[in-house]
Design an enzyme around this catalytic site. Structure first.
Site, PDB file in Angstrom:
ATOM      1  N   CYS A  19      37.856   2.091   9.218  1.00 55.00           N
ATOM      2  CA  CYS A  19      39.272   2.323   8.887  1.00 55.00           C
ATOM      3  C   CYS A  19      39.404   3.426   7.846  1.00 55.00           C
ATOM      4  O   CYS A  19      40.220   4.345   7.988  1.00 55.00           O
ATOM      5  CB  CYS A  19      39.906   1.052   8.349  1.00 55.00           C
ATOM      6  SG  CYS A  19      39.876  -0.340   9.488  1.00 55.00           S
ATOM      7  N   ASP A 486      23.652  19.242 -28.754  1.00 54.71           N
ATOM      8  CA  ASP A 486      24.150  20.105 -29.819  1.00 54.71           C
ATOM      9  C   ASP A 486      23.874  19.361 -31.126  1.00 54.71           C
ATOM     10  O   ASP A 486      23.684  18.142 -31.140  1.00 54.71           O
ATOM     11  CB  ASP A 486      25.655  20.339 -29.622  1.00 54.71           C
ATOM     12  CG  ASP A 486      26.255  21.154 -30.750  1.00 54.71           C
ATOM     13  OD1 ASP A 486      25.646  22.170 -31.120  1.00 54.71           O
ATOM     14  OD2 ASP A 486      27.312  20.747 -31.264  1.00 54.71           O
TER      15      ASP A 486
END
Length: 805
Positions: A19, A486
């Protein structure tokens, strides 16, 4: 050309992966559709299409045999005086994407709006206000929750009636092993089985017929064919058996199969609602009303009636109705359900607050900074919904299988029927075995395997402050072998302070005042450190003109005739200046791991004015994060624009071997690309703004957030609070979710790979096949729901576990 719009359409009537695939293909055929993704678990379609495509999208879904149910909303309209006003308001509402119809009543001053998909009431209110009128929602949007409850009640009622009617039919079979040989008359069996077959089972005929009409098949077609064959065979046996003899009937098989499937659908619906519990919990945080302070008077108003800049009173224990900034008062905010932060966060004038958080013991006055869809909570909900609606790459395999699954099962059933007849079996035996094949083959579990795991995984992650932007990020993150960090604001606190400063000419106060003048208005962590130092010394920095940021180097500006600049060693080299007497001092401070900034004068005389040394501290949990990644055999890398000394000190403290220092923001992406070329699957962790190129270059970008200040769209995963320990937690939930997807797909396939041959060789009755089919869907969803137990491995969790008896 119409601008592309993202639509969210509810789709009713889907029962299996076939479906979902059919709806998706139907939507992709609509002109102007760029992409379409259909989620069986949430029963929603996400479509990117042209702004005028809504009617065509709805028509495509309905042509495929499904429905797009509409929602309704009542708006109170202010300021209408005549019929032309009515027309103007209606036209304004109809221009909003997702509005199917709008009817405005001048007498009652109400607008009845029919919506397709998710449309925020604030968007409708804004459209009416842009047309020159006032509007506010008459009722809260609880309709989706009510519909879900009603559907669950319908499923439960149908299941109970089917089981009650089927129980007497199956009772004789269950009593036979105990020596009780008792059989209901044929007419009683007929009366019990018929309502189950054609009333409670009507849904299978309707959906199966729609599938046939669309030229495809689905689970409902298999159930309808299988149970109809058993029911029809019973009628034939009853008719053909001579009077006075008990015919061999199969009414119980058809009725019990439908009852078991309805039981499975009820359990599946209930479990699917639990997978979306995270979204409902977040939506429940939205207050419906607020206390506005206007002209010194407090008045309670609907949230939709607020405007940016309004002052809102938040009493102790109340939820913050909006995102805003504290103007007056001191208190604490419980943001646990938004950021995952277990401890209350202090709030005072100047601090930002998030709508949905709970105010503590103090009364606060808050200035509104975000409303409606722009609030942090709304963006979180949207982000989680997008992730849950998205289709993981592994789902493409399921889509390909589901397209051929039902036709293949029909062929196997026909082959079973023909094979048994050729082998000399009776039509009765051959037909029952073919029915068992049809009944056990259910593509429903295939369609639920991936989306339920993703919904459960992203939902539990969101509750703990980890927002996963899309299913692809979730799937890739499980394979990460290297994490690049970082430094500032990620592994360190990001709130450095000036620990040393030295002036070549004049005193340090004059040097600091010049630096403060350059950094005025900047949000950079080093700028805040300079301005805080100025405030502590009672300095008032002068006004700077022509201020300009120098990417990766610093900042420059003009003070009278003097051209000044403040930045790193790269700035010094660009200005053709030597460190001079400060060289040895700079070297010593760098060896301590300090970040250096040079204040220089470029004109009228090029010279160095002084040197600043900034110190930062490691975040709590940074060392634990790196150790946790190492335990998972994930290598950590440090990529920073800071000097090598500062980077080396942090790396040594955290036991990070791979360090890349003095890297410009644009060059961080090149470092990430180099790691990928070496064969690593890379996750980049940064602040989501300055590190955007590197986040985009990585296989998975992880943005570190800070509560309300979140760069949600900069990366595939956003951490709602700046705790580095959430990085291994994000990778962990990704691994667990991906494992659940693989387990679910295994079980979905194994049910069919084992069950279909057993049924074809006559080793499974239709009743057992029906039970196995219902169990397959329920087991897949239940397995996914186990993810809801997951919690990040943090010290808070460890202490809680120790405290438990």
């Amino acid at each position: 050309m119409n601008q592309a719009i993202n639509y969210t359409l509810p789709v009713a009537g889907m029962t299996c992966a076939s479906c979902a695939g059919r709806v998706e293909r139907a939507l992709l055929k609509v002109p102007g559709v760029a992409s379409a993704s259909v989620n069986l678990a949430s029963e929603q379609a996400r479509v990117e299409a042209a702004g005028d495509s809504l009617p065509a999208l709805v028509e495509a879904v309905e042509r495929a045999g499904y429905r797009v149910p509409a929602q309704t909303l009542e708006l109170a309209i202010d300021g209408m005086t005549c019929a032309s006003c009515v027309g103007r308001v209606e036209r304004a509402l109809l221009k909003v994407p997702g509005v199917r119809s709008a009817s405005v009543n001048l007498a009652s001053e109400r607008a009845h709006v029919e919506l397709l998909g998710a449309v925020e009431p604030s968007v409708l209110v804004a459209a009416v206000e842009a047309a020159g009128y006032g509007a506010s929602p008459v009722q809260a949007e609880r309709e989706a929750e009510d519909r879900g409850e009603r559907r669950l009640r319908r499923e439960r009622r149908a299941m109970l009636i089917a089981l009650l009617l089927a129980a007497p039919l199956v009772a004789p079979m269950l009593l036979q092993p105990f020596g009780v040989h008792w059989m209901l008359p044929a007419w009683v069996q007929f009366l019990l089985a018929t309502p189950v077959q054609f009333v409670l089972g009507a849904r299978f005929y309707v959906a199966g017929w729609k599938a046939v009409r669309a030229g495809t098949g689905n689970m409902d077609l298999l159930v309808a064919l299988g149970t109809s064959a058993g029911y029809g065979l019973s009628l034939y046996q009853w008719w053909a058996t001579p009077a006075g003899r008990m015919p061999h009937l199969y009414f119980e098989a058809s009725a019990v199969v439908i009852a078991l499937i309805l039981l499975g659908k009820y359990l599946e619906t209930r479990a699917k609602r639990q997978t979306s519990a995270a979204i409902r919990a977040l939506e429940a945080l939205r207050p419906e009303r607020a206390v506005r302070l206007q002209d010194g008077r407090e008045e309670e108003v609907a949230i939709a009636a607020l405007s940016l800049g309004d002052l809102v009173v938040v009493r102790p224990g109340e939820r913050f109705p909006v995102d805003g900034e504290v103007v007056d008062g001191e208190s604490q905010a419980d943001e646990a359900l938004i950021t995952g932060e277990s401890l209350p966060v202090p709030k005072q004038p100047g601090d930002r607050v998030t709508g949905g958080a709970i105010n503590g013991e103090g009364r606060l006055l808050v200035r509104t900074t975000a409303l409606g869809g722009e609030t942090v909570l709304a963006r979180i909900i949207r982000l989680v919904e997008d992730a849950q609606a998205a289709k993981a790459p592994i789902q493409k395999l399921v889509d390909r299988v589901s397209q051929v699954f039902v036709p293949a099962v029909l062929l196997v059933a026909l082959a079973t029927l023909g094979g048994w007849l050729l082998a000399g079996a009776s039509l009765e035996v051959a037909l029952i075995n073919a029915v068992a094949v049809l009944v056990i083959a259910c593509p429903c579990a295939l369609g639920l395997a991936t989306p339920t795991a993703i919904m459960a995984g992203t939902g539990v992650a969101a509750r703990h402050g980890i927002l996963i932007k899309d299913a692809e990020a979730l799937e890739v993150a499980h394979a990460v072998t290297a994490v690049a960090f970082d430094k500032t604001g990620t592994l360190t606190s990001g709130s450095p302070r000036i620990v040393h400063l030295q002036a070549l000419e004049g005193d340090t106060d004059a040097l600091l005042a010049l630096a403060g003048a350059l950094q005025r208005g900047s949000e950079h962590p080093l700028a805040r450190a300079v301005l805080e130092a100025c405030a502590e010394r009672g300095l008032s920095p002068p006004d700077i003109e022509a201020s300009r940021a120098l990417a990766g180097r610093g900042i420059s500006g003009t003070l009278g005739e003097r051209q000044l600049a403040l930045g790193n060693r790269r700035l010094l080299e660009e200005s053709d200046l030597a460190a001079g007497p400060l060289a040895m001092q700079a070297q010593a401070w760098e060896a301590e791991g300090r970040t250096l900034s040079w204040l220089v004068e470029r004109a009228p005389q090029a010279r160095v004015l002084g040197l600043f040394a900034f110190g930062d501290t490691l975040k709590p949990g940074a060392a634990e994060t790196i150790a946790g990644l190492a335990a998972r055999h994930i290598r950590s890398h440090l990529i920073t624009g800071d000097n090598r000394g500062s980077a080396r000190v942090v790396a040594e403290a955290l036991h990070i071997d791979d360090v890349h220092a003095e890297v410009l923001p644009a060059d961080k992406a090149a470092v990430v690309a180099a790691l990928k070329r070496d064969g690593a699957v890379v996750a980049m962790v940064g602040d989501g703004i300055n590190d955007a190129p590197a986040l985009a270059a990585a296989d998975v970008g992880i943005a570190m957030g800070g509560g309300t200040d979140v760069a949600m769209h900069a990366a595939g995963i956003t951490l709602m609070r700046g705790d580095p320990r959430l990085v291994p937690a994000a990778l962990d939930i990704s691994r667990r979710t991906y494992a659940k997807i693989r387990q679910n797909l295994f079980w979905a396939f194994i049910y069919n790979l084992i069950g279909i041959p057993l049924a074809a060789f006559g080793l499974l009755s239709p009743v057992v096949a029906g039970a196995a089919m219902a169990l397959s869907s329920v087991s897949v969803v239940s397995n996914a729901l186990l993810l809801r137990r997951w919690r990040p491995d943090t010290p808070e969790r460890q202490s809680e576990e120790k405290a438990q008896p």
